[in-house]
Design a protein around this motif. Structure first.
Motif, mmCIF file in Angstrom:
data_model
loop_
_atom_site.group_PDB
_atom_site.id
_atom_site.type_symbol
_atom_site.label_atom_id
_atom_site.label_comp_id
_atom_site.label_asym_id
_atom_site.label_seq_id
_atom_site.Cartn_x
_atom_site.Cartn_y
_atom_site.Cartn_z
ATOM 1 N N ALA A 131 0.865 -1.192 0.000
ATOM 2 C CA ALA A 131 0.000 0.000 0.000
ATOM 3 C C ALA A 131 0.890 1.227 0.000
ATOM 4 O O ALA A 131 1.898 1.261 0.710
ATOM 5 N N VAL A 132 0.556 2.201 -0.807
ATOM 6 C CA VAL A 132 1.343 3.439 -0.876
ATOM 7 C C VAL A 132 0.418 4.620 -0.597
ATOM 8 O O VAL A 132 -0.728 4.637 -1.049
ATOM 9 N N MET A 133 0.937 5.571 0.150
ATOM 10 C CA MET A 133 0.101 6.709 0.546
ATOM 11 C C MET A 133 0.565 7.999 -0.142
ATOM 12 O O MET A 133 1.763 8.272 -0.209
ATOM 13 N N PHE B 218 0.185 11.972 0.381
ATOM 14 C CA PHE B 218 -0.190 12.823 1.509
ATOM 15 C C PHE B 218 -0.892 14.100 1.039
ATOM 16 O O PHE B 218 -0.899 14.425 -0.135
ATOM 17 N N PHE C 282 12.040 7.097 -6.867
ATOM 18 C CA PHE C 282 12.554 6.789 -5.520
ATOM 19 C C PHE C 282 12.169 5.365 -5.068
ATOM 20 O O PHE C 282 13.017 4.601 -4.606
ATOM 21 N N GLY C 283 10.909 5.033 -5.233
ATOM 22 C CA GLY C 283 10.442 3.718 -4.777
ATOM 23 C C GLY C 283 11.137 2.580 -5.507
ATOM 24 O O GLY C 283 11.501 1.560 -4.906
ATOM 25 N N ARG D 96 4.837 9.275 -8.065
ATOM 26 C CA ARG D 96 5.802 8.574 -7.214
ATOM 27 C C ARG D 96 5.162 7.365 -6.535
ATOM 28 O O ARG D 96 5.823 6.350 -6.285
ATOM 29 N N ALA D 97 3.878 7.485 -6.235
ATOM 30 C CA ALA D 97 3.158 6.360 -5.625
ATOM 31 C C ALA D 97 2.757 5.342 -6.682
ATOM 32 O O ALA D 97 2.888 4.128 -6.485
ATOM 33 N N LEU E 170 4.987 2.361 -8.216
ATOM 34 C CA LEU E 170 5.191 1.097 -7.482
ATOM 35 C C LEU E 170 4.058 0.102 -7.735
ATOM 36 O O LEU E 170 4.097 -1.015 -7.229
#
Lengths: 305, 344
Positions: free
Chosen positions: B78-80, B82, B99-100, B147-148, B151
């Motif tokens: 799970a990716v958040m 914000f 980044f991930g 970015r999320a 992944l």
């Protein structure tokens, strides 16, 4: 719209115009005092370093004293010792400060008392800490007596030499103790602002503990850590009272060496003392300048200090 | 893509009073679920628990039927995203997005190709080498989303990602998120306090009030068929009046209304009707009569406070032809009235 813009600029000029002279008038007395005392002393020092010494009837300016100092093996010994002590105490203080800041940032809202305790060394003068180090670390100090009471050593001479020693351990410990809170506070302000949130982002983006430290924490704190470390290095490099009290007799740190020369009974040694002082000032100024350059570059890159 | 099950989740901060109590929710594979509620109700806390950033006091979280409650965030699928973009300021756009993948030790051509795909998907073509502080707020939030997404998480958690954007940008981002969700079919939990945003973006909406889940359903269900007056009130319901069921009709000061619902006789009920459902017209003898107390022009409609048989009703009327102190006629369509037992 254009008319409004012009009006605004006009207002700005008329508002600022009387402010400029009044600022100069207000700051004038302070600037004169600083200029005469500090600037005058500096000019006199520079003149002496170039050989002008009125009391000894030496009025010829040359770079001879700089050459003498730079080629003196004692100066080089002192320079290496000073570099070693300033570098070692800065690196140790920086490393420990990172650990302390990382610990404190998790406590930020839980325990303000720990924050307060860690900041206490900021308020204590270096001289007081140096005297405390003598009481604590000398062969007849508290630690030595404690070790004897525990039966770890039989006589005070068996206690390792921690002050006035070859490796400057007492000096380094004093500076480490004194500078950790300073560097920690600098790092902590950055970490508390966005650091925790960015670390949470890192966590959800699958960074493990080490990766979070390596790829998030270090880059975030690097500008502050770098600037604070350079300031600490510059201070330690030029500081006098702690190495004077806790240092060995030979080689001495540059500031002590400069003082010894300056206060020598031979007046002709005075220019070399002052030359050493000027060299210290140049090295310290370059270090501070470097800190400023790092700060500017990082700001330009968008990293807020 | 993955399914999510939340069972009896209770959450508190530092062992204090629970923020969320015994929260249950099922989200299907590929679904976009809106988590709606007023500010401070605990929506973000739930999201952080789903991401693994907060440990629940009780209950469990299952992703694809695997209990992940005890797993740290980096071990969960799970990716958040914000509320703030929270981009890494020391990296450029492409480095932020990658980044991930870097943390998963995916590098080289594959990583670059993934970054390029995501840049295209989030309409950030050509921004890869830009520094993040050079971007606008909307672009920064798109980088955060990219970015999320890179992944390909089983669950995408969006914590009010549009709340810091201005109105036009927000609408643009809503459409973009909807488009991406449809294309990628990633199970998405979307937290917001904005009811219109939740209704527009979610396939189903979960409404949380006072730390409890009040209603889960399609946006239309929550809007037109609220389960209690609080839910109705949250969605802009402002007309409440009471009455009793007598002879198969709902008897109120505003008149008799036939009831379609299976209701108990001689019991007091609270009725609600949405302000836009009341039909207003210049005074005539056919309908209920009332007087306008005051008006408030809201652009597309005018809000009117109408006193009618001792009951104050709020009516939304198209245009701006009505004035204060004017007598008007009201028609309350019985099929638009929603009844709740009075003790609810």
């Amino acid at each position: 719209m254009k008319g409004h813009q012009l009006q605004t600029n006009h207002n700005f000029r008329t508002r600022m115009a009387p402010v400029m002279p009044s600022l100069s008038i207000l700051l004038g007395p302070a600037l004169i005092v600083v200029g005469v005392l500090f600037g005058g002393g500096l000019i006199l020092g520079i003149l002496q370093s170039f050989g002008y010494l009125h009391v000894a009837a030496a009025n010829h300016l040359s770079i001879q004293h700089y050459l003498n100092v730079l080629m003196d093996p004692d100066f080089l010994e002192s320079l290496w010792l000073t570099l070693y002590i300033a570098t070692a105490s800065t690196l140790i203080a920086a490393g420990l400060s990172v650990a302390v800041a990382l610990f404190l940032v998790t406590l930020a809202h839980k325990n303000r008392l720990i924050h307060f305790i860690i900041q206490i060394p900021l308020t204590v003068p270096h001289l007081v800490i140096a005297v405390a180090a003598v009481f604590m670390l000398s062969p007849t100090g508290l630690l030595s007596r404690f070790a004897m009471a525990l039966g770890l050593i039989n006589t005070s001479s068996q206690f390792p030499l921690l002050i006035n020693d070859r490796w400057g351990i007492g000096i380094i410990l004093t500076y480490v103790w004194k500078e950790i809170p300073f560097i920690t506070v600098m790092i902590l302000s950055v970490l508390s602002n966005t650091g925790i949130e960015l670390l949470q982002v890192g966590q959800t983006l699958k960074a493990n503990r080490w990766q979070r430290f390596r790829y998030i924490t270090l880059p975030i704190i690097f500008p502050s850590l770098g600037a604070a470390s350079l300031i600490v290095f510059a201070y330690t490099f030029g500081a006098f009272e702690v190495p004077y009290l806790l240092g060995q007799t030979y080689p001495m740190m540059l500031s002590v060496w400069a003082y010894r020369n300056y206060s020598d009974i031979d007046l002709l040694a005075r220019p070399e003392g002052i030359t050493t002082g000027i060299l210290i000032a140049v090295i310290v100024s370059l270090t501070v300048l470097m800190a400023q350059v790092i700060t500017k570059i990082t700001r330009r890159k968008g990293i807020v200090l | 893509m993955g399914s999510l099950k939340i069972r009896n989740l209770s959450l508190s901060y530092n062992g204090g009073a629970p923020v969320i109590e015994k929260f249950n929710l099922d989200v299907s594979d590929g679904e976009c679920m809106g988590l709606l509620g007023p500010s401070g109700v605990g929506k973000t806390t739930i999201l952080k628990a789903l991401a693994g950033l907060i440990q629940p006091d009780q209950g469990c979280i299952l992703i694809d039927d695997v209990d992940v409650t005890a797993l740290p965030p980096e071990k969960r699928d799970a990716v958040m995203v914000f509320q703030k973009p929270l981009l890494f300021p020391f990296m450029n756009v492409a480095q932020n997005i990658g980044f991930g993948l870097r943390m998963r030790k995916i590098n080289g051509a594959h990583k670059q190709s993934e970054i390029n795909n995501i840049l295209r998907l989030t309409r950030l073509d050509g921004f890869g080498r830009h520094k993040v502080h050079e971007l606008s707020g909307g672009q920064q939030q798109r980088v955060s989303l990219a970015r999320a997404l890179i992944l390909r998480p089983a669950i995408l958690l969006l914590d009010e990602p549009l709340s810091n954007l201005d109105a036009n940008l927000r609408q643009e981002m809503r459409e973009l998120i909807q488009e991406i969700q449809t294309k990628t079919n990633i199970t998405t939990i979307f937290v917001t306090h904005d009811q219109s945003e939740a209704l527009m973006m979610s396939q189903r909406v979960s409404l949380i009030l006072d730390g409890r889940l009040r209603q889960v359903g399609r946006p239309q269900d929550l809007f037109y068929r609220p389960v209690d007056p609080d839910v109705a009130r949250f969605f802009g319901g402002c007309n409440f009046f009471t009455g009793e069921i007598k002879n198969g009709q709902f008897e109120t000061p505003l008149g008799l209304f036939p009831v379609g619902q299976d209701l108990k006789k001689n019991q007091p009920y609270t009725a609600t009707i949405r302000p836009e459902d009341i039909v207003i017209s210049p005074a005539n003898d056919k309908h209920l009569r009332g007087a306008i107390l005051r008006t408030n022009f809201e652009g597309a409609a005018t809000r009117l406070w109408v006193q009618c048989n001792g009951v104050q009703l709020i009516v939304l009327a198209a245009g701006a032809q009505y004035k204060a102190h004017q007598n008007v006629s009201l028609h309350i369509p019985p099929d638009k009235i929603r009844l709740f037992p009075k003790n609810v």
